[in-house]
Design an enzyme around this catalytic site. Sequence first.
Site, PDB file in Angstrom:
ATOM      1  N   LYS A   1      20.843  16.602  48.145  1.00 21.72           N
ATOM      2  CA  LYS A   1      21.970  17.283  48.815  1.00 21.72           C
ATOM      3  C   LYS A   1      23.259  16.489  48.640  1.00 21.72           C
ATOM      4  O   LYS A   1      24.304  17.044  48.341  1.00 21.72           O
ATOM      5  CB  LYS A   1      21.744  17.394  50.339  1.00 21.72           C
ATOM      6  CG  LYS A   1      20.492  18.072  50.784  1.00 21.72           C
ATOM      7  CD  LYS A   1      20.449  18.153  52.303  1.00 21.72           C
ATOM      8  CE  LYS A   1      20.507  16.830  53.015  1.00 21.72           C
ATOM      9  NZ  LYS A   1      19.358  15.957  52.913  1.00 21.72           N
TER      10      LYS A   1
ATOM     11  N   ARG B   1      20.692  19.199  61.840  1.00 24.01           N
ATOM     12  CA  ARG B   1      19.404  18.580  61.530  1.00 24.01           C
ATOM     13  C   ARG B   1      18.292  19.102  62.446  1.00 24.01           C
ATOM     14  O   ARG B   1      17.138  18.798  62.253  1.00 24.01           O
ATOM     15  CB  ARG B   1      19.606  17.109  61.790  1.00 24.01           C
ATOM     16  CG  ARG B   1      19.033  16.015  60.969  1.00 24.01           C
ATOM     17  CD  ARG B   1      19.158  15.982  59.514  1.00 24.01           C
ATOM     18  NE  ARG B   1      18.717  14.697  59.009  1.00 24.01           N
ATOM     19  CZ  ARG B   1      19.404  13.923  58.208  1.00 24.01           C
ATOM     20  NH1 ARG B   1      20.608  14.287  57.800  1.00 24.01           N
ATOM     21  NH2 ARG B   1      18.897  12.792  57.788  1.00 24.01           N
TER      22      ARG B   1
ATOM     23  N   ARG C   1      16.519   5.183  44.616  1.00 31.13           N
ATOM     24  CA  ARG C   1      17.932   5.424  44.983  1.00 31.13           C
ATOM     25  C   ARG C   1      18.678   4.117  45.273  1.00 31.13           C
ATOM     26  O   ARG C   1      18.216   3.261  46.016  1.00 31.13           O
ATOM     27  CB  ARG C   1      17.986   6.318  46.223  1.00 31.13           C
ATOM     28  CG  ARG C   1      19.403   6.609  46.682  1.00 31.13           C
ATOM     29  CD  ARG C   1      19.495   7.846  47.504  1.00 31.13           C
ATOM     30  NE  ARG C   1      18.820   7.756  48.780  1.00 31.13           N
ATOM     31  CZ  ARG C   1      18.675   8.790  49.609  1.00 31.13           C
ATOM     32  NH1 ARG C   1      19.148   9.972  49.271  1.00 31.13           N
ATOM     33  NH2 ARG C   1      18.063   8.642  50.750  1.00 31.13           N
TER      34      ARG C   1
ATOM     35  N   ARG D   1      19.736   1.428  50.389  1.00 28.20           N
ATOM     36  CA  ARG D   1      19.961   1.744  51.796  1.00 28.20           C
ATOM     37  C   ARG D   1      18.872   1.127  52.658  1.00 28.20           C
ATOM     38  O   ARG D   1      17.700   1.118  52.276  1.00 28.20           O
ATOM     39  CB  ARG D   1      19.923   3.263  51.985  1.00 28.20           C
ATOM     40  CG  ARG D   1      21.280   3.890  52.060  1.00 28.20           C
ATOM     41  CD  ARG D   1      21.218   5.372  51.995  1.00 28.20           C
ATOM     42  NE  ARG D   1      20.430   5.977  53.074  1.00 28.20           N
ATOM     43  CZ  ARG D   1      20.388   7.286  53.307  1.00 28.20           C
ATOM     44  NH1 ARG D   1      21.073   8.097  52.535  1.00 28.20           N
ATOM     45  NH2 ARG D   1      19.679   7.787  54.281  1.00 28.20           N
TER      46      ARG D   1
ATOM     47  N   ARG E   1      11.110   9.550  58.189  1.00 29.93           N
ATOM     48  CA  ARG E   1      12.192  10.522  57.950  1.00 29.93           C
ATOM     49  C   ARG E   1      11.628  11.848  57.426  1.00 29.93           C
ATOM     50  O   ARG E   1      12.108  12.923  57.794  1.00 29.93           O
ATOM     51  CB  ARG E   1      13.215   9.940  56.963  1.00 29.93           C
ATOM     52  CG  ARG E   1      14.098   8.876  57.640  1.00 29.93           C
ATOM     53  CD  ARG E   1      14.803   7.993  56.638  1.00 29.93           C
ATOM     54  NE  ARG E   1      15.713   8.687  55.779  1.00 29.93           N
ATOM     55  CZ  ARG E   1      16.092   8.247  54.574  1.00 29.93           C
ATOM     56  NH1 ARG E   1      15.599   7.103  54.083  1.00 29.93           N
ATOM     57  NH2 ARG E   1      16.940   8.922  53.865  1.00 29.93           N
TER      58      ARG E   1
HETATM   59  P1  AMP Z   1      21.051  10.849  55.723  1.00 32.17           P
HETATM   60  O1  AMP Z   1      22.029   9.974  55.028  1.00 32.17           O
HETATM   61  O2  AMP Z   1      21.510  12.247  55.887  1.00 32.17           O
HETATM   62  O3  AMP Z   1      19.665  10.740  55.128  1.00 32.17           O
HETATM   63  O4  AMP Z   1      20.937  10.256  57.227  1.00 32.17           O
HETATM   64  C1  AMP Z   1      20.514   8.936  57.471  1.00 32.17           C
HETATM   65  C2  AMP Z   1      20.123   8.802  58.925  1.00 32.17           C
HETATM   66  O5  AMP Z   1      21.263   9.077  59.747  1.00 32.17           O
HETATM   67  C3  AMP Z   1      19.061   9.767  59.407  1.00 32.17           C
HETATM   68  O6  AMP Z   1      17.743   9.295  59.127  1.00 32.17           O
HETATM   69  C4  AMP Z   1      19.351   9.816  60.898  1.00 32.17           C
HETATM   70  O7  AMP Z   1      18.873   8.672  61.556  1.00 32.17           O
HETATM   71  C5  AMP Z   1      20.866   9.775  60.918  1.00 32.17           C
HETATM   72  N1  AMP Z   1      21.456  11.142  60.847  1.00 32.17           N
HETATM   73  C6  AMP Z   1      22.186  11.674  59.841  1.00 32.17           C
HETATM   74  N2  AMP Z   1      22.567  12.914  60.136  1.00 32.17           N
HETATM   75  C7  AMP Z   1      22.097  13.181  61.362  1.00 32.17           C
HETATM   76  C8  AMP Z   1      22.159  14.308  62.222  1.00 32.17           C
HETATM   77  N3  AMP Z   1      22.782  15.435  61.861  1.00 32.17           N
HETATM   78  N4  AMP Z   1      21.545  14.221  63.424  1.00 32.17           N
HETATM   79  C9  AMP Z   1      20.914  13.109  63.817  1.00 32.17           C
HETATM   80  N5  AMP Z   1      20.797  12.012  63.038  1.00 32.17           N
HETATM   81  C10 AMP Z   1      21.383  12.045  61.828  1.00 32.17           C
END
Ligand code: AMP
Length: 297
Positions: free
Chosen positions: A13, A88, A127, A163, A174
């Site tokens: 994404k 989410r 990644r 990361r 996750r």
């Molecule tokens: P991402 O970069 O989208 O994979 O997000 C990394 C982490 O940020 C996730 O595993 C969550 O802990 C937190 N996170 C990101 N977006 C959200 C969201 N919309 N709601 C809650 N936690 C989020």
Amino acid sequence: MRIVLLGAPGSGKGTQAHRLAERSGIPQISTGDLLRAAVARGTALGLEAKAAMESGRLVDDALVLGMIRERLAEPDARAGYILDGFPRNLVQAAALDGLLAELGQPLDAVVQFEVASEELVRRISGRRSCADCGRVFNVLTAPPGGAAAVCPKTGAPHRLVQRADDNEATVAERLRVYAEKTRPLIDFYRMRGILRVIDAQGEVDAVTERLARSLADVPPPGAAAGKPRAKRAARAKSARRTAAVRARPARGASRRAKSARKKTRARATPRAVRRASAPKRRGPPRAARRRTRRGRR
Ligand code: AMP
């Protein structure tokens, strides 16, 4: 152009949102990036979010919603945006619906990125991102090279970092959280009739192509309310016709309305003024007419 990209961690994404943002000129809004920036800056929000992020859980809804509300109010989001990683769960999706309804700006489309679980794990483990410009690479499938070998910020080769939450244990959590909390959004948006699903496996360029095709009917940024010109003109014409019909009085109502207006005017206007402004009668004055009538009797 208001779009949500839905998909599991590692489904691509972020990469596709970045490309779409560059092509369309509207911002990519990634809650993950915003949260990571808050953690890096050590803000109160970052400190609250850190533990959940490190363990692969979702950050508290109220924190994320406050953050997204502020971000959507920024001027660059006026013409549209690509939401990446938000919403989410169902609470966030319902809150987004409410917020956009208030603004009269519904979503145009939600695109679900389909990728097999083994492929997700492979992508996440390879990644890496540049510590300086943030560009994402995959050391297994798409390492830096060619024109992208040099960091545009430093002019030196990218400094690749992994990361903190891309480790094996956190990735498993996750993916579990995604299946439990985020996957139900597929039905949520399907029922609203705005869901599109794309195969997000294979070459990055091929996925970009599929994404573009899935959004072909979405009006480009800046297009008013998504209606082509001819359709908008026809709608305006029909609205004018309806307004004219509504304004037209019903049969017989015109005479009644005229007499009511006359009475109201008469009540509101002193007699002397009424006389002075009344149209001049032809023939003898009123007293003379009375005398004539009496004489006839
Ligand atoms: P991402 O970069 O989208 O994979 O997000 C990394 C982490 O940020 C996730 O595993 C969550 O802990 C937190 N996170 C990101 N977006 C959200 C969201 N919309 N709601 C809650 N936690 C989020």
